[in-house]
Design a protein around this motif. Structure first.
Motif, mmCIF file in Angstrom:
data_model
loop_
_atom_site.group_PDB
_atom_site.id
_atom_site.type_symbol
_atom_site.label_atom_id
_atom_site.label_comp_id
_atom_site.label_asym_id
_atom_site.label_seq_id
_atom_site.Cartn_x
_atom_site.Cartn_y
_atom_site.Cartn_z
ATOM 1 N N TRP A 293 0.798 5.244 1.082
ATOM 2 C CA TRP A 293 0.101 6.175 1.960
ATOM 3 C C TRP A 293 0.452 7.597 1.552
ATOM 4 O O TRP A 293 1.611 7.933 1.368
ATOM 5 N N ASP B 21 -5.721 0.146 -6.513
ATOM 6 C CA ASP B 21 -7.142 0.392 -6.258
ATOM 7 C C ASP B 21 -7.323 1.795 -5.679
ATOM 8 O O ASP B 21 -6.341 2.505 -5.410
ATOM 9 N N SER C 262 -6.874 12.265 1.824
ATOM 10 C CA SER C 262 -7.997 11.404 1.475
ATOM 11 C C SER C 262 -8.635 11.929 0.203
ATOM 12 O O SER C 262 -8.324 13.015 -0.269
ATOM 13 N N SER D 229 0.842 -1.202 0.000
ATOM 14 C CA SER D 229 0.000 0.000 0.000
ATOM 15 C C SER D 229 0.868 1.240 0.000
ATOM 16 O O SER D 229 1.944 1.266 0.614
ATOM 17 N N SER E 85 -7.862 2.960 -2.871
ATOM 18 C CA SER E 85 -7.279 3.236 -1.555
ATOM 19 C C SER E 85 -5.766 3.347 -1.601
ATOM 20 O O SER E 85 -5.139 3.645 -0.590
#
Length: 746
Positions: free
Chosen positions: A413, A443, A428, A411, A445
């Motif tokens: 961030w 994806d 976000s 992932s 996220s």
């Protein structure tokens, strides 16, 4: 803004002029002011008028000569010092004159006229009627209004008194008499109008029926006046209002006792109330005088604006990062396109927690996240509006380069940055895109999945077009330099060794030895061009090739420091093999070993503080260890057999190949006590020794003699599990393995 400069003139001396005395002598009075402007007296009462005079320029005059004309001389008369004496009931006016100045005072006299004496009898004093004291309920009290009073010298204010019961209800009208304590602080007439006389503090006392009294504090101070605004900038026909106030008294606005005039009525006019009407372009001064003071305010009338040039254009969305700013360009033009130097305008920001605006610099500064509007008001135009959005300064990702094995997931961030690129917190609502979705999928996220060997760029974007990118490299876990035919090449194999491998092409360079960088995103290798070997660097997908060394002597055996910042290597540039080091970009080149003998095959310890290497300084090829910058070299072994291919285990143990006649032993030297542990003993010559990142797997190449002395050697490549200890497994590499380098499992 222009600061209004005011002067207080001492009352007892009456007036000190602002202009030099030589300029004041002989100036005629042009304006007269009288306080109070209305009088209510009883027959026989006396009250003095307070008189001031000004010349045509608004300058206060000292010792002017006043004259008086009474319309009804039977009602009142005036003494030379301005004292009015009530003679008989009625109304009249008194005109006060000084030079060409005029002022009128209204006078009302009440009460019975003196009784006429009977003709046949000598006059006899009338006996006063006895006063009947009113009957007041218990708890009755007098309540004055205002509760306290602060005046300028010569300023007047009305007083009133209410008669209230104990429950606060009104008990009707009441007549009181007023006195001032101390005497001389102020004057008060029968109508309850008080006028400040000299600076000081005291009280006003009201005395009513039944012996009731009430007092209110009185302060007379010669505080300076100020005018707001301090200057005016107007287009023709515009109207604005000036206000005189007393800053030291909470900004109290004065509405009486003032005289307003203009120095040039062709530019701007002013009413008695301070309302200014712009006439034609130019500059004038509005003069205000009163209470022994005077001041001036500059008024500029600019040409009428026909059009404006604004940048950014109104209606254009303005997006700023926190603490960043933009300057709004503003230029006004007349109908014939002449620029206007000064313009009357007003700026307004609807939410100053989001942004503020400096009108002088026309600078919009972002303060906090959110949306607001900037509005420009110009007389004669509809409002100009900008929508303003303040966003974080930028975006960063947790990693900008990373490596994954095929099928692995990870992932990214994202963090918001301010204008100084300082982190502000997690981001976000981002959009993530991969430019090679066949290699790396991402994806919404930020979760990424490695699909195939290769490289992809993942971009994270915000709604305000800030973005950050990460380079994702997908590679197998084992990198081999394999001689297949005439020229060695690079291939990638899974850590299991099972598979045909993926070629990593390097155009025009024979790759003799290669090593993954600690993060797996780059490869340092020994490349040979035209028979000379140097150290090269490239991305894990083979792009962005860079040559780090370029000398006639061979450079080889590239080894990475654990932090990826340094590459150590063996160089023959001085004629004898020595160990050198450089930064990963090729800068900072320095020599780590010196002296007689060969010093070669460097490898860094897991903490990066040590380098293990092979040295023949004592005659035999033994295992040595030194500091990362070449300090304090010491032998780890002293044997008769030559040693080669050192490598560290994750715990600091060292693996080394010991060559004996016809055989090779792979030993593990335990850190601390140097105990030797046999890992593998094979017939033939072992090379390309490598240890997996977790220390659980050993890789090595093996060369064994052919079936007869004329046959080529038999080459093979093996992976051996050390935990648990299992027999070596042959791996089909398709040629002679010259070097091996492990990557992390993920």
């Amino acid at each position: 803004m222009i600061e209004c400069r005011l002067r207080v003139l001492p009352l007892l001396a009456f007036i000190v002029l602002l202009l030099p005395p030589a300029l004041l002598r002989g100036q005629a009075p042009a304006e007269v002011q009288v306080t109070p402007a209305q009088l209510q007296l009883k027959v026989g009462a006396r009250e003095r008028l307070f008189l001031t005079a000004y010349d045509a320029d608004g300058n206060l005059l000292s010792n002017p000569a006043f004259s008086f004309a009474v319309a009804q001389g039977t009602v009142a008369r005036v003494e030379p010092d301005g004292t009015v004496i009530a003679l008989a009931p009625g109304t009249t006016t008194i005109e006060v004159r000084a030079g060409t100045g005029r002022a009128t005072v209204s006078v009302t006299v009440t009460g019975a006229p003196p009784a006429a004496a009977p003709p046949a009898r000598p006059p006899r004093p009338a006996e006063p009627e006895p006063e009947v004291a009113p009957v007041l309920p218990p708890g009755a009290r007098l309540v004055p209004s205002p509760e306290s009073l602060r005046l300028l010298p010569l300023e007047s204010a009305p007083l009133s008194v209410a008669l209230l019961g104990s429950d606060g209800s009104g008990l009707g009208r009441v007549h009181v008499t007023w006195t001032v304590e101390p005497v001389g602080l102020a004057g008060v007439n029968d109508s309850g109008v008080v006028t400040g006389l000299q600076a000081g503090a005291g009280q006003l006392v009201a005395r009513g029926p039944g012996g009731l009294t009430a007092a209110l504090p009185l302060v007379v101070t010669a505080d300076s006046l100020a005018v707001s605004p301090g200057s005016l900038l107007l287009p023709p026909d515009a109207i604005d209002t000036l206000r005189a106030m007393v800053p030291a008294q909470g900004g109290r606005v004065l509405t009486t006792g003032l005289a307003w005039r203009t120095s040039d009525p062709s530019v701007a006019r002013v009413t008695d109330e301070g309302t200014v009407l712009a006439m034609t372009p130019g500059q004038t001064y509005i003069l205000v005088s009163g209470y022994g003071q005077q001041s001036s305010v500059r008024v500029t009338v600019h040409p009428r604006a026909a059009r404006l040039r604004l940048a950014p254009a109104p209606g254009t969305p303005v997006r700023l990062s926190i603490q960043s700013a933009i300057t709004v360009e503003l230029q006004a033009f007349t109908a014939d396109s002449a620029p206007i130097a000064e313009l009357d305008y007003r700026w307004h920001v609807s939410d100053t927690t989001v942004a503020t605006f400096d009108p002088a610099a026309r600078r919009l500064l972002a303060r906090g996240l959110g949306r607001t509007t900037l509005t420009l008001d110009v007389r004669g135009f509809d409002p100009f509006v900008w929508e303003v959005e303040v966003v974080p300064g930028g975006l960063s990702l947790s990693r900008t380069r990373l490596r994954l094995a095929p099928g692995a997931r990870d992932s990214l961030w994202a963090t918001l940055l301010n204008a100084e690129q300082q982190p502000m917190g997690p981001a976000s609502g981002l959009t993530y895109v991969s430019d090679r979705p066949d290699v790396v999928a991402v994806d919404p996220s930020g979760a990424i999945t490695a699909l195939a060997v290769g490289a992809a760029t993942v971009t994270a974007s915000t709604a305000w077009n800030a973005s950050a990118v990460a380079q994702v490299f997908v590679s197998e876990g084992l990198l081999l330099s394999v001689r297949r035919g005439a020229s060695p090449a690079l291939i990638e194999l899974p850590l299991s060794g099972v598979g045909s491998g993926v070629a990593l092409p390097v155009e025009g360079i024979a790759v003799l030895q290669a090593a993954w960088s600690p993060d797996g995103t780059r490869v340092a290798f020994t490349g040979s061009v035209a028979g000379n070997s140097d150290i090269y660097l490239m991305d894990a997908d083979g792009r962005h090739l860079a040559r780090l060394t370029d000398t006639p002597g061979a450079d080889q055996d590239a080894a990475w420091s654990p932090d990826g910042g340094t590459i150590a290597f063996t160089s023959l540039r001085g004629g004898t093999a020595q160990i050198w080091a450089m930064n990963a970009d090729g800068t900072g080149l320095r020599q780590l070993t010196t002296g007689l003998g060969v010093n070669a095959m460097p490898a860094y310890s897991p903490d990066g503080r040590l380098i293990v290497f092979i040295s023949t300084r004592d005659g035999n090829a033994d295992l040595f260890e030194m500091g990362a910058e070449g300090d304090a070299p010491r032998p780890l072994t002293r044997t008769a057999e030559p040693e080669s291919g050192p490598a560290y285990f994750p715990n600091g143990d060292v693996a080394v190949v010991v060559s004996r006649t016809g055989r090779s032993d792979i030993l593990r030297l335990r850190a601390g006590d140097g105990q030797r542990i046999m890992l593998q003993s094979v017939a033939g010559r072992v090379g390309a020794l490598a240890i997996s990142r977790d220390g659980g797997t050993l890789a090595y190449a093996l060369s064994q003699p052919g079936a007869d002395k004329n046959a080529p050697p038999v080459v093979s490549f093996y992976l051996k599990s050390l935990a648990p200890d299992l027999p070596p497994v042959a791996v089909q590499a398709g040629g002679e393995v010259l070097s091996a380098s492990f990557q992390a499992a993920r």
